[in-house]
Design a protein around this motif. Structure first.
Motif, PDB file in Angstrom:
ATOM      1  N   PRO A 192       0.811  -1.224   0.000  1.00 47.80           N
ATOM      2  CA  PRO A 192       0.000   0.000   0.000  1.00 47.80           C
ATOM      3  C   PRO A 192       0.841   1.270   0.000  1.00 47.80           C
ATOM      4  N   GLN A 193       1.345   1.608  -1.175  1.00 45.21           N
ATOM      5  CA  GLN A 193       2.202   2.780  -1.341  1.00 45.21           C
ATOM      6  C   GLN A 193       1.540   3.758  -2.320  1.00 45.21           C
ATOM      7  N   TYR A 194       0.255   3.999  -2.122  1.00 49.73           N
ATOM      8  CA  TYR A 194      -0.496   4.841  -3.043  1.00 49.73           C
ATOM      9  C   TYR A 194      -1.643   5.501  -2.289  1.00 49.73           C
ATOM     10  N   SER A 195      -2.113   6.628  -2.821  1.00 53.43           N
ATOM     11  CA  SER A 195      -3.280   7.290  -2.235  1.00 53.43           C
ATOM     12  C   SER A 195      -4.452   7.317  -3.190  1.00 53.43           C
ATOM     13  N   GLY A 196      -4.183   7.391  -4.493  1.00 51.17           N
ATOM     14  CA  GLY A 196      -5.279   7.509  -5.445  1.00 51.17           C
ATOM     15  C   GLY A 196      -4.799   7.341  -6.862  1.00 51.17           C
ATOM     16  N   GLY A 197      -5.417   8.119  -7.759  1.00 52.19           N
ATOM     17  CA  GLY A 197      -5.215   7.930  -9.183  1.00 52.19           C
ATOM     18  C   GLY A 197      -3.785   8.062  -9.652  1.00 52.19           C
ATOM     19  N   ALA A 205       3.926   3.765   6.874  1.00 49.15           N
ATOM     20  CA  ALA A 205       2.505   3.627   7.185  1.00 49.15           C
ATOM     21  C   ALA A 205       1.637   3.837   5.942  1.00 49.15           C
ATOM     22  N   GLY A 206       2.226   3.755   4.774  1.00 47.28           N
ATOM     23  CA  GLY A 206       1.440   3.930   3.556  1.00 47.28           C
ATOM     24  C   GLY A 206       0.752   5.286   3.532  1.00 47.28           C
ATOM     25  N   TYR A 207      -0.483   5.311   3.087  1.00 44.85           N
ATOM     26  CA  TYR A 207      -1.288   6.549   3.094  1.00 44.85           C
ATOM     27  C   TYR A 207      -2.018   6.611   4.429  1.00 44.85           C
ATOM     28  N   PHE A 208      -3.206   6.059   4.517  1.00 43.36           N
ATOM     29  CA  PHE A 208      -3.855   5.858   5.819  1.00 43.36           C
ATOM     30  C   PHE A 208      -5.003   4.890   5.628  1.00 43.36           C
ATOM     31  N   ALA A 209      -5.391   4.245   6.727  1.00 42.99           N
ATOM     32  CA  ALA A 209      -6.576   3.398   6.730  1.00 42.99           C
ATOM     33  C   ALA A 209      -7.739   4.231   7.227  1.00 42.99           C
ATOM     34  N   GLN A 210      -8.847   4.173   6.514  1.00 44.92           N
ATOM     35  CA  GLN A 210     -10.005   5.023   6.822  1.00 44.92           C
ATOM     36  C   GLN A 210     -11.079   4.226   7.557  1.00 44.92           C
ATOM     37  N   SER A 211     -11.611   4.834   8.572  1.00 42.60           N
ATOM     38  CA  SER A 211     -12.825   4.316   9.197  1.00 42.60           C
ATOM     39  C   SER A 211     -13.804   5.470   9.340  1.00 42.60           C
ATOM     40  N   ILE A 212     -15.042   5.142   9.595  1.00 43.66           N
ATOM     41  CA  ILE A 212     -16.092   6.156   9.690  1.00 43.66           C
ATOM     42  C   ILE A 212     -16.721   6.079  11.080  1.00 43.66           C
ATOM     43  N   SER A 213     -16.784   7.210  11.771  1.00 38.46           N
ATOM     44  CA  SER A 213     -17.392   7.256  13.102  1.00 38.46           C
ATOM     45  C   SER A 213     -18.908   7.107  12.988  1.00 38.46           C
ATOM     46  N   PRO A 214     -19.600   6.804  14.091  1.00 41.99           N
ATOM     47  CA  PRO A 214     -21.059   6.669  14.015  1.00 41.99           C
ATOM     48  C   PRO A 214     -21.761   7.901  13.451  1.00 41.99           C
ATOM     49  N   ASP A 215     -21.146   9.088  13.620  1.00 46.88           N
ATOM     50  CA  ASP A 215     -21.787  10.293  13.067  1.00 46.88           C
ATOM     51  C   ASP A 215     -21.300  10.619  11.656  1.00 46.88           C
ATOM     52  N   TYR A 267      -2.963   4.699  10.975  1.00 48.67           N
ATOM     53  CA  TYR A 267      -1.735   4.515  10.218  1.00 48.67           C
ATOM     54  C   TYR A 267      -1.061   3.211  10.632  1.00 48.67           C
ATOM     55  N   PRO A 268      -1.582   2.071  10.155  1.00 53.61           N
ATOM     56  CA  PRO A 268      -0.942   0.787  10.494  1.00 53.61           C
ATOM     57  C   PRO A 268       0.483   0.745   9.950  1.00 53.61           C
ATOM     58  N   VAL A 269       1.409   0.301  10.779  1.00 50.19           N
ATOM     59  CA  VAL A 269       2.822   0.270  10.389  1.00 50.19           C
ATOM     60  C   VAL A 269       3.093  -0.984   9.572  1.00 50.19           C
ATOM     61  N   LEU A 270       3.789  -0.793   8.468  1.00 55.40           N
ATOM     62  CA  LEU A 270       4.143  -1.900   7.581  1.00 55.40           C
ATOM     63  C   LEU A 270       5.524  -2.441   7.938  1.00 55.40           C
ATOM     64  N   LEU A 330       2.677   8.723   3.305  1.00 57.62           N
ATOM     65  CA  LEU A 330       2.492   9.401   2.025  1.00 57.62           C
ATOM     66  C   LEU A 330       1.704  10.693   2.233  1.00 57.62           C
ATOM     67  N   TYR A 331       2.244  11.785   1.712  1.00 60.78           N
ATOM     68  CA  TYR A 331       1.593  13.106   1.780  1.00 60.78           C
ATOM     69  C   TYR A 331       1.275  13.514   3.216  1.00 60.78           C
ATOM     70  N   GLY A 332       2.148  13.151   4.132  1.00 57.77           N
ATOM     71  CA  GLY A 332       1.931  13.535   5.518  1.00 57.77           C
ATOM     72  C   GLY A 332       2.863  14.659   5.920  1.00 57.77           C
ATOM     73  N   GLY A 333       2.619  15.236   7.088  1.00 60.45           N
ATOM     74  CA  GLY A 333       3.510  16.255   7.630  1.00 60.45           C
ATOM     75  C   GLY A 333       3.362  17.609   6.977  1.00 60.45           C
ATOM     76  N   GLY A 334       4.132  18.580   7.504  1.00 64.19           N
ATOM     77  CA  GLY A 334       4.074  19.950   7.012  1.00 64.19           C
ATOM     78  C   GLY A 334       5.023  20.200   5.866  1.00 64.19           C
ATOM     79  N   GLY A 335       5.248  21.489   5.606  1.00 60.28           N
ATOM     80  CA  GLY A 335       6.031  21.882   4.442  1.00 60.28           C
ATOM     81  C   GLY A 335       7.440  21.348   4.445  1.00 60.28           C
ATOM     82  N   GLU A 336       8.145  21.437   5.585  1.00 57.11           N
ATOM     83  CA  GLU A 336       9.530  20.981   5.622  1.00 57.11           C
ATOM     84  C   GLU A 336       9.618  19.466   5.487  1.00 57.11           C
TER      85      GLU A 336
END
Length: 854
Positions: A121-126, A154-164, A171-174, A239-245
């Protein structure tokens, strides 16, 4: 109790089954169904549970089962046949090898993400999925590419949805030791490391993982090693995490570290050094600076090294919006671009490459796409429409030239059919059409009955329904502390209901919630008693994009209404594993971005490859391939007064199509319950459209239109110790310096009293060249239909010839003459311009210099 450390223990495979280990080590299994069947036979249930990952799968198989198979001569023979087929695939000449000697020896393909398989899992999308399909198709075609990226712990991220309904990220570690990767090692067995010098006497080190993607090596740089400080170990954390630096460090590592990893790989493998470098978006732009530094070390000036780098570099832009481009603070970039990092490169020269057109060089943000275009002599968008958008978007880099002359072409993306076509459709092609190539099969053949095809399509829909129910049940347990889900969860969706799919990243311009503009009307469409419709929706919003998360929440809350939850579902954690069920299970694929903000939109291509029809705004790939047999066009309300009105109009058009065109056609059945006209359209889609959507078509285009020309141009400027690069750089400096003195002083025409079609217009132009000579320039008449806005539409160009070569008007003035035939009636206009000319320029606009008659 939590472990303090985790690692992967590899299974011990009996020697008789050694073929399984070799097959698992090459990611060809991600798209080669015969290999996947071999693994599935070991334990079908466990194979499904492992998400079709052979490395993880073999680690879970009971030793007794392995021992049983090792003593099964038939299975051992089967495994050996598949290993032999793999070895033949890796060694035999393929399409690229038939092209002859005038081809690139090696092409380095840099991308920040690669979507090869859900197991890696080394991708986020298209962007990443496209990169993965590019490598796979290159492998199938025998194109000598080497991929370069980063390994994100940790790849991109694993998504879950809260009850609301709010998106939550994990971010499961690979563990790379548990993935189909091997370390790149020196002859003494030590892991290869690349090192980047950082400010404050620090150094960033990275090891290099190697994945085998069929014939293609993929190098992934990883900073999580003990030689780095804790802070620097986390550079490749996600992937695509953190700030500018943090992002800047990732892109420095990808570009500069990646170029150094390529050098190490070529030395170890004996493969030729790349003569073409391909940047998949601007994230890898720093690789150009690393190559410039290398050439400076060999004795070239910065300007000559830049010409050499440009000659062999391809840049692909994927974004149609400025907000999608990485831009860094100039002072931050300046701090990192030191002589220690890039020996011989003056930081001022490097910083100038990222200055945005028209901005103050001292304060301009450092724009990665702008740098990428300045470093590449070959550039493209990813669909015809996106090419047009890109030429306008980046046109300021070539001031004075019309958009159609901006040197950015387009190659429309494609998708890798063997990866994305469902095994059931493959099986149908094999048994009824006599081929395993679903992309080029004769889907119109009478050997395949409509009823049989429709039965297989229903099975694919059932597969999606089962997968959706499983995922929703797992999501419920996660939301409710392991409690068993209610009965309705096991009853959502219906395999006999018209199924519409919508899955992609969730930025606002993709308009996830356009379908909710009129909730009551959508509700009526979903619950129509005679012609019901069901929606399966998925997608991730960037962790920092709260607006995108609000769209997901709005959609989830709508779908939670008791009367609707069986007809519309949002599936959490969209990834390749989900996509493999989602595309085949849908009858219609929906795409409704704000035109023209979808660069390509390959999800609809994958759905079409699986017998779905598209329902889409005319954007991206659909703008050039839409047809009545392939789906429906949602009309764009471009003339709407504001965004709200546009959304309302386009949503109303979507509802109309679903109610009055799509659903009636789907539910129009013959006596056997088969929607004959619907099936005819689907079969036309597979037979006629699918071959144009393949990644093999895309990669062939890259080879013929970009890679081969880039390799040839690189060879021409690199020959004789880079003589061409040196000449072109000194000539360019001279022309830029003298250009303020270039002027079209006077133009006159004659030969026509009352213009008619077919008449010949005679032209004379006096041109001041200052310190330049006629050999340095091309003087052109630009002509065509004159529009009311004082522009020339569909301009044509013809060269004027110098008429006073023997006796110029003056040392700095020359007379140019020529003629043109009036080939059309109506308003006509022309002008005369001067542009630089040199045999090593690939485009008239390349230097961004033009002098036009007043």
């Amino acid at each position: 109790m939590k472990p303090i450390r985790k690692f992967t223990v590899r299974a011990v495979i009996p020697a008789e089954l050694g073929a399984l280990e070799e097959l698992a080590a090459n990611l060809r299994w991600a798209w080669h169904e015969p290999t996947r069947r071999l693994f599935q036979h070991v334990d079908p249930g466990l194979w499904q549970a492992s998400d079709h990952d052979p490395v993880a799968f073999l680690g879970e198989v009971a030793p007794a089962r392995l021992a049983e198979l090792a003593s099964d001569g038939g299975y051992v023979e089967w495994a050996e046949r598949e290993r032999a087929a793999l070895r033949e695939y890796l060694a035999e000449p393929r399409w690229f090898q038939s092209l002859g000697a005038e081809t690139p020896r090696t092409i380095a393909y840099f991308s920040p993400e690669f979507g090869i398989t859900a197991a890696l899992p080394q991708y986020s999308g298209g962007l990443g999925i496209l990169a993965g399909d590019h490598l796979k198709a290159a492998s199938d075609l025998g194109v000598p590419i080497v991929g370069v990226g980063l390994f994100y712990k940790a790849g991109y991220f694993a998504q879950s949805i809260s009850p609301d309904g709010w998106q939550q990220e994990r971010y499961p570690v690979l563990d790379p030791d548990g993935l189909p990767l091997t370390l790149l090692r020196a002859p003494d067995g030590a892991p290869v490391q690349v090192t980047l010098a950082l400010p404050d006497d620090r150094a960033l080190h990275a090891r290099v993982w190697k994945a085998a993607v069929g014939r293609i090596p993929l190098l992934l740089l990883d900073t999580d090693i003990p030689t780095n400080s804790d802070e620097l170990r986390s550079v490749t954390d996600r992937l695509y995490g953190g700030g500018g630096e943090h992002r800047l460090l990732q892109e420095l590592l990808l570009g500069i570290g990646g170029a150094r990893a390529i050098r190490a790989w070529t030395e170890l493998s004996g493969c030729p050094a790349p003569d073409v470098f391909h940047m998949n978006e601007g994230h890898a732009g720093f690789l150009g600076l690393e190559r410039i530094a290398t050439y400076i070390g060999e004795g070239l000036t910065f300007a000559a090294a830049l010409q050499l780098v440009r000659a062999g570099t391809v840049f692909t832009t994927h974004t149609p919006v400025p907000a999608g481009i990485d831009r860094f603070d100039r002072a931050l970039v300046e701090r990192y671009l030191s002589s220690s990092l890039l020996p011989g490169v003056d930081p001022a020269d490097a910083l100038a490459l990222g200055v945005e057109p028209g901005a103050d060089p001292a304060t301009s943000a450092f724009n990665m796409a702008v740098m990428g275009l300045r470093l590449a002599q070959h550039a493209n968008g990813v669909s015809k429409l996106h090419g047009e958008v890109s030429r306008r978007m980046f046109g300021d880099l070539w001031p004075g030239f019309d958009a159609e002359e901006v040197p950015i072409t387009s190659i429309t993306n494609g998708v890798h059919a063997p990866t994305w076509t469902d095994p059931a459709l493959l099986g149908l092609a094999e048994t009824r059409l006599g081929t395993g190539d679903t992309e080029h099969a004769d889907w119109r053949s009478p050997a395949l009955a409509d009823g049989e095809f429709w039965s297989v399509k229903r099975g694919m829909r059932q597969q999606l329904v089962d997968d959706a129910r499983r995922r929703l049940a797992a999501s419920w347990r996660e939301q409710h502390s392991g409690a068993e889900p209610p009965k309705w969860v096991s009853q959502v969706l219906d395999p006999d209901t018209l199924t519409v799919g919508f899955a992609r990243r969730v930025p606002t311009y993709k308009r996830l919630t356009l379908m909710l503009q009129d909730p009551e009307r959508l509700k009526a469409i979903l619950t129509n008693p005679e012609r019901p419709v069901q929606f399966v929706i998925a997608g991730k919003s960037h962790p920092a994009d709260d607006e995108g998360k609000r769209l997901i929440q709005q959609l989830v809350q709508f779908a939670q209404q008791p009367e609707l939850r069986g007809r519309i579902v949002f599936l959490p954690d969209y990834d390749m594993s989900m996509a493999e069920k989602l595309y085949p299970g849908c009858d219609v694929w929906l795409n409704n971005p704000l035109r023209p903000l979808e660069a390509c939109g390959t999800s609809g291509m994958k759905a079409a490859m699986n017998g779905a029809l598209n329902l889409s705004i005319l954007d991206g790939w659909w703008a050039e391939f839409a047809g009545d047999d392939y789906g429906w066009v949602i009309p764009s309300a471009d003339a709407a007064g504001d965004a709200g009105e546009r959304d309302a109009l386009e949503a109303a058009a979507l509802y109309d199509l679903l109610e009055h065109r799509v659903a009636p056609r789907y539910y129009e059945r013959d006596g056997d319950g088969v929607p004959v006209e619907w099936v005819r359209r689907v079969r036309e889609t597979l037979a006629v459209l699918a071959p144009d959507l393949g990644a093999d078509r895309m990669v062939r285009e890259y080879v013929e239109r970009l890679y081969r020309p880039a390799a040839e141009h690189f060879a021409s400027v690199a020959a004789e110790s880079a003589r061409g690069a040196r000449e072109l750089s000194s000539w360019g400096a001279r022309v830029r310096s003298a250009w303020p003195g270039v002027q079209v002083a006077h133009v006159e025409s004659g030969g026509i009293d009352a213009p008619h079609v077919g008449d010949e217009l005679q032209l004379r132009a006096v041109v001041r060249l200052g310190e330049l000579s006629p050999d340095d320039v091309r003087v052109e008449v630009v002509y065509g239909k004159s529009r009311a806005d004082e522009t020339i539409d569909a301009a044509q160009r013809a060269e004027l010839e110098v008429a006073d070569a023997a006796a110029p008007l003056s040392p700095s003035e020359h007379l140019y003459t020529g003629s043109l035939v009036l080939d059309r009636a109506g308003a006509f206009g022309y002008t005369v311009r001067v542009v630089p000319r040199h045999p090593l320029l690939l485009s008239t606009a390349e230097l961004g210099l033009v002098a036009v008659a007043d």
